[in-house]
Design a protein around this motif. Structure first.
Motif, mmCIF file in Angstrom:
data_model
loop_
_atom_site.group_PDB
_atom_site.id
_atom_site.type_symbol
_atom_site.label_atom_id
_atom_site.label_comp_id
_atom_site.label_asym_id
_atom_site.label_seq_id
_atom_site.Cartn_x
_atom_site.Cartn_y
_atom_site.Cartn_z
ATOM 1 N N LYS A 1 0.932 -1.157 -0.052
ATOM 2 C CA LYS A 1 -0.086 0.083 0.105
ATOM 3 C C LYS A 1 0.798 1.169 0.165
ATOM 4 N N PHE A 2 2.124 1.181 0.993
ATOM 5 C CA PHE A 2 2.911 2.426 1.005
ATOM 6 C C PHE A 2 3.503 2.511 -0.388
ATOM 7 N N ALA A 3 3.940 1.518 -1.076
ATOM 8 C CA ALA A 3 4.616 1.713 -2.148
ATOM 9 C C ALA A 3 4.013 2.275 -3.359
ATOM 10 N N LEU A 4 2.653 1.571 -3.341
ATOM 11 C CA LEU A 4 1.523 2.478 -4.225
ATOM 12 C C LEU A 4 1.582 3.897 -4.008
ATOM 13 N N SER A 5 1.555 4.445 -2.808
ATOM 14 C CA SER A 5 1.244 5.863 -2.388
ATOM 15 C C SER A 5 2.771 6.623 -2.800
ATOM 16 N N VAL A 6 3.790 5.902 -2.823
ATOM 17 C CA VAL A 6 5.138 6.728 -3.069
ATOM 18 C C VAL A 6 5.593 6.761 -4.568
ATOM 19 N N ALA A 7 4.740 5.823 -5.496
ATOM 20 C CA ALA A 7 5.209 5.503 -6.710
ATOM 21 C C ALA A 7 5.804 6.704 -7.441
ATOM 22 N N ALA A 8 4.962 7.860 -7.132
ATOM 23 C CA ALA A 8 5.188 9.148 -8.150
ATOM 24 C C ALA A 8 6.295 10.055 -7.489
ATOM 25 N N LYS A 9 6.650 9.695 -6.269
ATOM 26 C CA LYS A 9 7.379 10.622 -5.408
ATOM 27 C C LYS A 9 8.713 10.642 -6.002
ATOM 28 N N SER A 10 9.344 11.624 -6.037
ATOM 29 C CA SER A 10 11.007 11.748 -5.992
ATOM 30 C C SER A 10 11.955 11.125 -5.175
ATOM 31 N N LEU A 11 12.781 10.407 -5.728
ATOM 32 C CA LEU A 11 13.773 9.529 -4.868
ATOM 33 C C LEU A 11 14.872 10.226 -4.626
ATOM 34 N N ASP A 12 15.066 11.608 -5.024
ATOM 35 C CA ASP A 12 16.184 12.073 -4.573
ATOM 36 C C ASP A 12 17.005 12.406 -3.323
ATOM 37 N N ALA A 13 15.674 12.358 -2.449
ATOM 38 C CA ALA A 13 16.120 12.613 -0.882
ATOM 39 C C ALA A 13 16.051 11.225 -0.134
ATOM 40 N N ARG A 14 15.933 9.946 -0.937
ATOM 41 C CA ARG A 14 15.674 8.888 -0.317
ATOM 42 C C ARG A 14 16.887 7.873 -0.528
ATOM 43 N N ARG A 15 17.921 8.485 -1.189
ATOM 44 C CA ARG A 15 19.171 7.650 -1.409
ATOM 45 C C ARG A 15 20.259 7.905 -0.302
ATOM 46 N N ILE A 16 20.242 7.008 0.941
ATOM 47 C CA ILE A 16 21.012 7.241 1.778
ATOM 48 C C ILE A 16 22.380 7.696 1.612
ATOM 49 N N SER A 17 23.145 6.884 0.585
ATOM 50 C CA SER A 17 24.606 7.189 0.355
ATOM 51 C C SER A 17 24.941 8.724 -0.080
ATOM 52 N N THR A 18 23.825 9.452 -0.471
ATOM 53 C CA THR A 18 24.112 10.745 -0.834
ATOM 54 C C THR A 18 23.937 11.809 0.158
ATOM 55 N N TYR A 19 23.656 11.126 1.352
ATOM 56 C CA TYR A 19 23.408 12.245 2.290
ATOM 57 C C TYR A 19 24.408 12.664 2.967
ATOM 58 N N PRO A 20 24.755 13.830 3.478
ATOM 59 C CA PRO A 20 25.943 14.279 4.185
ATOM 60 C C PRO A 20 25.882 13.478 5.298
ATOM 61 N N CYS A 21 26.987 13.189 5.980
ATOM 62 C CA CYS A 21 27.217 12.491 7.402
ATOM 63 C C CYS A 21 27.295 13.497 8.198
ATOM 64 N N PRO A 22 26.352 13.774 9.101
ATOM 65 C CA PRO A 22 26.326 14.787 10.215
ATOM 66 C C PRO A 22 27.536 14.807 11.144
ATOM 67 N N ARG A 23 28.357 15.832 11.248
ATOM 68 C CA ARG A 23 29.882 15.749 11.791
ATOM 69 C C ARG A 23 29.337 16.111 13.319
ATOM 70 N N PRO A 24 29.501 15.346 14.273
ATOM 71 C CA PRO A 24 29.290 15.682 15.676
ATOM 72 C C PRO A 24 30.225 16.767 16.035
ATOM 73 N N SER A 25 29.607 17.843 16.982
ATOM 74 C CA SER A 25 30.581 19.034 17.359
ATOM 75 C C SER A 25 31.722 18.431 18.148
ATOM 76 N N ASP A 26 31.379 17.429 18.887
ATOM 77 C CA ASP A 26 32.588 16.949 19.729
ATOM 78 C C ASP A 26 33.374 15.768 18.990
ATOM 79 N N PHE A 27 33.382 16.041 17.751
ATOM 80 C CA PHE A 27 33.866 14.777 17.097
ATOM 81 C C PHE A 27 34.851 14.082 17.612
ATOM 82 N N ASP A 28 36.079 14.821 17.809
ATOM 83 C CA ASP A 28 37.416 13.956 18.409
ATOM 84 C C ASP A 28 37.262 13.296 19.845
ATOM 85 N N ALA A 29 36.539 14.086 20.620
ATOM 86 C CA ALA A 29 36.098 13.454 21.994
ATOM 87 C C ALA A 29 35.322 12.157 21.602
#
Ligand SMILES: C[C@H](O)[C@H](C)C(=O)SCCNC(=O)CCNC(=O)[C@H](O)C(C)(C)COP(=O)([O-])OP(=O)([O-])OC[C@H]1O[C@@H](n2cnc3c(N)ncnc32)[C@H](O)[C@@H]1OP(=O)([O-])[O-]
Length: 720
Positions: A182-210
């Motif tokens: 049912k969900f797949a039917l509902s998103v069939a027409a939606k853009s996938l640009d924001a759904r490809r995780i490898s394209t996401y920036p990786c959030p850099r934690p403020s206390d990265f080194d620590a």
């Protein structure tokens, strides 16, 4: 294999088919590649759903393929093709999505999980890391701290936690596949640009080194020499510091350092060994799949000391009714409070209401157990007392009630002979604390019925225990092997070592605690009482060689001498180490003990010599392993897996070293034999160092790998 169907007109449904857990074998990977191509090429199909057969999504890569020449399409490009697809792909997660299974789902554009599903990246527990993009996609999806936690611990999360973390998009209460379609039917027409995780920036934690220093320190402390957790931190760090493709290169590089490592082989051996021990068999031919357990709806515990209380808690937490009996009124009241506290804390930790509290009834009268299905006796470790209890139980209990003893060393057959139905008697040897420790030794005697063993094994599984069926003998498997191990440690002190040196060698090997810190924790008086019972303890005043021989065998009275001075360990604040006060847990070197040891050596004409870690390990571990071979020879344990699982789950043997018998195979049986012979020559009065004939036999037959030892043992027993 993967099956393809088109449903609801425009949804391509791909079903993974590889029972029991749809592991990503070569055939399944090929099936996914083929069916995804088909779905993307089918003009009628607007979106795709991937699910697994039999209510389980996917248990990850096929561990059975590791160590073989792996064929079939590789996972990484297979998952890339799904992520790059121009039609939405939805993962319908039921049962489990673990390891490569979750990585497959992370390659999909949406994830819908059933409320009872479990998700995780447990590769670290197999000596590996998530090598199909998990270390690069998960931090991008849920952030670095949460990803570090899941990947370095390998823990499974519930669907609810996965939703809260952002691992899944929806949770379904019923028929996840329908919800996903049912969900797949509902998103069939939606853009996938924001759904490809490898394209996401990786959030850099403020206390990265620590954060990464803290994570590395934590895994180094808890890993005790395991290498995979360290590589997991390094891989996630790459996600936060490099572009995706470079991060994937780093993931691949690090996996290559782990994949063929001895630790990975040891941990994967433990994975299968843990499953193998549930398939028990007895020397009389009775087996797990031919012996029907009887259901246990109501159980009882007799004796509410430390062990009895833990056992009552573990039983009540299964949801069954429990009768807890303690004849001493004061002890009964204290036990009631302690058990309630443990149940409340347990329920709180699991975010549950302490429903189990109402499952326990208390009594000081043994008559109260007349209608239970199974009794576990946990009274003081004294044969006369236990015999009396078994006689009473045999008279009071309804016909067919299984009578089990939690003794850690006494003769189960002798207790069975006190009853009208010895076939209903087995040992159920729990480890302290009984509601926490996973291991359960189910001890059968020649009269124990297969049904009694099957029932105890099933109850153990229900209590969340790793149960191992073993034959009855002094100390069963675990404690029998521990005796020569401890004896060697005492001898090493006589010859020049210190508790600190011996413990450091064993802790660097990977044990959470060395033998002397462990002795202080469990109490020196426990062993002293047993040695007294065996007539081994003599008064401390005498000196010279005779006081260090018992029937021609070397004996060290060191432990006895400490006990005579009330040095029982943590509970008295003094033992092999000193503690700030009785009950404290931090061991500190004790100058008194060091001068006592020097004076002891002088009094017995012993000259201290330099002893290194290698000798400590060889003498303590090889003598333990040698006793393991005797146990296999005697048929007390059916196979090396049984011994290894007992030591990994009950005695702190480092899991990344596979267990004593697996370790012997890694070191080389010929080496173990040669070293034992070396020490036997140096110490002819120590029979435990006499190499076992099964070990000689295995070396003579070319030291076959551990998984083939059962054949040699079978042949040996058939010739006996
Ligand atoms: C690239 C990628 O990054 C990397 C490299 C990886 O993916 S590495 C792989 C990571 N995956 C895991 O670590 C998950 C391992 N499995 C489990 O945790 C559990 O099995 C389970 C899924 C939670 C089900 O528990 P269960 O209690 O219902 O049944 P069972 O008795 O345990 O298992 C039932 C039967 O299935 C077998 N089995 C289970 N998982 C398997 C697997 N992944 N591969 C091969 N066999 C497996 C198991 O040996 C047993 O066989 P048999 O004894 O009947 O002959």
């Amino acid at each position: 294999m993967a099956q393809y169907t088109r449903v609801s007109g425009s949804v391509g449904l791909i079903t993974l088919q590889n029972p029991p857990v749809n592991a990503l074998s070569a055939a399944v990977r090929q099936g996914i590649v083929d069916t995804v191509k088909r779905a993307l090429g089918d003009p009628k199909v607007k979106s795709v759903v991937i699910c697994g057969q039999n209510g389980i999504f996917c248990g990850g890569a096929d561990i059975k393929e590791f160590g073989t020449n792996m064929s079939g399409p590789p996972l990484v490009p297979m998952i890339h093709a799904i992520e790059a697809a121009n039609k939405p792909v939805v993962a319908a997660i039921e049962g489990s999505a673990l390891g490569g299974g979750l990585e497959l789902a992370l390659g999909c554009h949406y994830r819908i999980a059933h409320s009872k599903a479990r998700l995780g990246l447990p590769e670290v527990s197999l000596g590996l890391l998530p090598a199909a993009g998990g270390t690069q996609r998960l931090p991008r999806l849920i952030g670095v701290p949460a990803a570090l936690d899941l990947i370095t611990t390998g823990r499974h999360v519930t669907a609810a936690e996965a939703l809260q973390l952002g691992v899944v998009d929806r949770v379904a209460e019923h028929s996840t596949v329908d919800a996903a379609v049912k969900f797949a039917l509902s998103v069939a027409a939606k853009s996938l640009d924001a759904r490809r995780i490898s394209t996401y920036p990786c959030p850099r934690p403020s206390d990265f080194d620590a954060l990464f220093e803290g994570a590395m320190q934590k895994v180094r402390q808890s890993a005790r020499g395991a290498i995979a957790p360290v590589a997991c931190v390094q891989a996630v760090r790459a996600a936060a510091t490099r572009p995706y493709l470079q991060g994937m290169e780093r993931e691949k590089e690090l996996m290559a350092t782990l994949f063929t490592s001895g630790q990975a082989r040891a941990l994967q051996y433990c994975f299968f060994a843990q499953r193998a021990v549930s398939k028990w068999n007895m020397p009389n031919g009775a087996r797990w799949d031919t012996s029907k357990p009887r259901p246990v709806h109501k159980a009882a515990v007799i004796g509410l000391g430390t062990m009895g209380r833990g056992i009552a808690v573990a039983l009540a937490q299964t949801g069954m009714s429990v009768v807890a009996v303690e004849t001493q009124e004061k002890q009964l009241m204290e036990a009631k409070q302690a058990v309630s506290g443990m149940l409340e804390r347990g329920a709180k930790r699991r975010g549950l209401t302490p429903a189990a509290l109402h499952k326990i009834s208390y009594s000081h009268d043994i008559q109260a157990v007349a209608d239970v299905d199974l009794v576990i006796e946990a009274v003081f470790e004294d044969m006369a007392l236990k015999k009396k209890v078994f006689q009473q139980l045999s008279a009071v209990c309804k016909p067919g009630t299984f009578l089990c003893t939690n003794t850690s060393a006494l003769d189960v057959d002798h207790l069975a002979s006190q009853t009208r139905n010895p076939e209903l008697v087995v040992g159920m040897h729990f480890f302290a604390p009984a509601h926490v420790m996973k291991l359960l030794e189910v001890v059968y005697g020649p009269q124990s019925s297969p049904q009694a063993v099957a029932t105890a094994m099933q109850l153990g599984k229900k209590m969340g225990k790793v149960s191992v069926a073993v034959g009855n003998c002094r100390g069963f498997v675990g404690n029998r092997m521990l005796k020569p191990y401890i004896e060697q440690a005492f001898f090493l002190l006589e010859e020049g070592a210190t508790p600190e040196l011996v413990d450091r060698a064993l802790e660097e090997f990977g044990f959470p605690m060395g033998v002397f810190r462990m002795s202080d924790l469990s109490g020196l008086d426990v062993g002293w009482r047993v040695r007294k019972g065996d007539g081994l303890v003599e008064s401390g005043s005498a000196s010279g060689q005779p006081t260090r021989l018992r029937e021609g065998r070397r004996y060290s009275p060191l432990g006895d001498l400490l006990c005579e001075q009330g040095r029982f360990g943590q509970k008295t604040g003094r033992g092999w180490y000193q503690y700030d006060k009785p009950g404290s847990r931090v061991a500190r070197s004790d100058p008194w003990f060091h001068s006592f040891l020097e004076e002891y050596r002088a009094r017995h004409g012993l000259v201290a010599r330099r002893i290194d870690h290698q000798e400590v390990l060889e003498r303590c571990l090889y003598v333990l392993i040698n006793e393991g071979f005797r146990i296999l020879e005697d048929g007390i344990a059916a196979g090396p897996e049984d011994i290894d699982i007992i030591y990994v789950f009950g005695y702190g043997w480092p899991r990344h070293r596979g267990g004593p018998m697996f370790y012997a195979g890694m070191v080389g049986l010929a080496t173990v034999l040669e070293r034992l012979e070396h020490y036997r020559q140096a110490h002819p009065d120590v029979p435990y160092l006499q190499p076992c004939s099964l070990l000689r036999r295995l070396v003579a037959s070319g030291s076959p790998p551990v998984h083939r030892w059962r054949e040699v043992i079978k042949k040996l027993h058939s010739q006996l």
